[in-house]
Design a protein around this motif. Structure first.
Motif, PDB file in Angstrom:
ATOM      1  N   MET A  30      48.755 -45.168  -9.856  1.00  0.00           N
ATOM      2  CA  MET A  30      47.465 -44.427  -9.896  1.00  0.00           C
ATOM      3  C   MET A  30      46.101 -45.329  -9.378  1.00  0.00           C
ATOM      4  SD  MET A  30      45.296 -43.075 -13.375  1.00  0.00           S
ATOM      5  CE  MET A  30      46.703 -42.223 -13.947  1.00  0.00           C
TER       6      MET A  30
ATOM      7  N   GLU B  10      43.834 -41.015  -7.663  1.00  0.00           N
ATOM      8  CA  GLU B  10      44.869 -40.450  -6.576  1.00  0.00           C
ATOM      9  C   GLU B  10      46.410 -41.013  -7.127  1.00  0.00           C
ATOM     10  OE1 GLU B  10      43.394 -41.195  -2.291  1.00  0.00           O
ATOM     11  OE2 GLU B  10      42.333 -42.782  -3.579  1.00  0.00           O
ATOM     12  N   SER B  11      47.441 -39.990  -7.052  1.00  0.00           N
ATOM     13  CA  SER B  11      48.837 -40.447  -7.417  1.00  0.00           C
ATOM     14  C   SER B  11      49.543 -39.590  -6.747  1.00  0.00           C
ATOM     15  CB  SER B  11      48.729 -40.273  -8.890  1.00  0.00           C
ATOM     16  OG  SER B  11      50.110 -40.568  -9.403  1.00  0.00           O
ATOM     17  N   ALA B  12      50.471 -40.183  -6.019  1.00  0.00           N
ATOM     18  CA  ALA B  12      51.790 -39.544  -5.606  1.00  0.00           C
ATOM     19  C   ALA B  12      51.223 -38.453  -4.497  1.00  0.00           C
ATOM     20  CB  ALA B  12      52.648 -38.635  -6.492  1.00  0.00           C
ATOM     21  N   GLY B  13      49.932 -39.019  -3.765  1.00  0.00           N
ATOM     22  CA  GLY B  13      49.573 -38.130  -2.724  1.00  0.00           C
ATOM     23  C   GLY B  13      48.629 -37.142  -2.952  1.00  0.00           C
ATOM     24  N   LYS B  14      48.291 -36.835  -4.273  1.00  0.00           N
ATOM     25  CA  LYS B  14      47.509 -36.103  -4.658  1.00  0.00           C
ATOM     26  C   LYS B  14      46.355 -36.276  -5.379  1.00  0.00           C
ATOM     27  CE  LYS B  14      50.447 -32.536  -3.379  1.00  0.00           C
ATOM     28  NZ  LYS B  14      50.199 -31.846  -2.364  1.00  0.00           N
TER      29      LYS B  14
ATOM     30  N   ASP C 230      44.047 -32.798  -0.254  1.00  0.00           N
ATOM     31  CA  ASP C 230      45.152 -32.918  -1.212  1.00  0.00           C
ATOM     32  C   ASP C 230      44.556 -33.120  -2.839  1.00  0.00           C
ATOM     33  OD1 ASP C 230      47.035 -33.073   0.775  1.00  0.00           O
ATOM     34  OD2 ASP C 230      46.357 -35.084   0.925  1.00  0.00           O
TER      35      ASP C 230
ATOM     36  N   GLU D  52      50.808 -30.865 -11.347  1.00  0.00           N
ATOM     37  CA  GLU D  52      51.742 -32.074 -10.668  1.00  0.00           C
ATOM     38  C   GLU D  52      50.664 -32.831  -9.891  1.00  0.00           C
ATOM     39  OE1 GLU D  52      54.391 -33.501 -11.348  1.00  0.00           O
ATOM     40  OE2 GLU D  52      54.917 -31.833 -12.787  1.00  0.00           O
ATOM     41  N   PRO D  53      50.788 -34.304  -9.715  1.00  0.00           N
ATOM     42  CA  PRO D  53      51.467 -35.164 -10.513  1.00  0.00           C
ATOM     43  C   PRO D  53      50.985 -35.555 -11.891  1.00  0.00           C
ATOM     44  CG  PRO D  53      50.490 -36.260  -8.816  1.00  0.00           C
ATOM     45  CD  PRO D  53      50.169 -34.864  -8.690  1.00  0.00           C
TER      46      PRO D  53
ATOM     47  N   ASP E 215      47.462 -39.148 -17.519  1.00  0.00           N
ATOM     48  CA  ASP E 215      48.840 -39.848 -17.515  1.00  0.00           C
ATOM     49  C   ASP E 215      48.930 -40.919 -18.295  1.00  0.00           C
ATOM     50  OD1 ASP E 215      49.400 -38.064 -15.275  1.00  0.00           O
ATOM     51  OD2 ASP E 215      49.024 -39.476 -13.648  1.00  0.00           O
TER      52      ASP E 215
END
Length: 212
Positions: free
Chosen positions: A1, A14-18, A36, A94-95, A123
């Motif tokens: 993250m 930002e995490s996993a492209g989102k 995103d 998600e995510p 998270d």
């Protein structure tokens, strides 16, 4: 993250492209070119934490992004679709996993109405209480976004709050109302309180990031 601090209380996660955006308000430079984005969290209705211009710019490029906030935000931002959340709610988008705490803004003065406010744990890593000192009871807080300056706080209360939460990491938010000297003083006090619990303080400036 990855967490990028913007002016005042706005955070970009930002995490996993989102991307998740928290409290894009009037003291924050207009966010442009955001992509995103899956969600926006607004902790409460005061304009330093959200504006219609900010939301419109984000949603223009991310029309499917969802907005989460307490009932007061839904009423104030009636032109937008706001998913109402309250303390005790958990949302999976998600995510990101968002856990909400609290329910009311800190008291500014007896003459000023107390509005709805929620804190959010993202998270199970980053906690931001909005304009409150709500402690997420029974939950470990690895990283704490700490309010540094506001009409509803004094620095001794901030230090007590940080000591009670005892995060492993902390950084300042909500400091656009402070002078350069006031910001330096506040940072020093937050650092001292963080170190009491063995944590590390990161004096992030707008545009700077931390990887969690």
């Amino acid at each position: 993250m990855k967490v990028t601090k913007q002016e005042h209380s706005c955070l970009i996660i930002e995490s996993a492209g989102k991307t998740l955006i928290v409290d894009p308000g009037s003291f924050t430079t207009l966010l442009v070119g955001m992509s995103d984005v899956v969600a926006i969290v607004i902790t409460h209705e005061h304009q330093d934490h959200w504006t219609a211009d900010q939301l419109e710019r984000i949603l223009d490029r991310n029309p499917d992004a969802r907005i989460f906030g307490p009932a007061g935000v839904a009423a104030a931002a009636s032109g937008f679709a706001v998913d109402v959340v309250k303390g005790g709610d958990t949302v999976q988008i998600e995510p990101f996993t968002l856990r909400f705490f609290g329910g009311r803004h800190a008291v500014i003065h007896s003459s000023i109405p107390v509005v709805d406010n929620v804190g959010v744990l993202i998270d199970d890593e980053l906690y931001y209480a909005g304009d409150s000192f709500t402690i997420p009871e029974g939950v470990e807080v690895p990283t704490l976004a700490v309010p540094a300056g506001a009409p509803w706080l004094k620095i001794g209360e901030v230090m007590d709050y940080v000591t009670a939460v005892a995060p492993r990491r902390s950084f300042p938010v909500h400091e656009m109302v402070l002078s350069v000297a006031g910001k330096a003083m506040s940072n020093a006090r937050i650092q001292a309180a963080t170190e009491v619990g063995g944590g590390e303080f990161f004096p992030l400036e707008p545009g700077e990031s931390i990887d969690l």
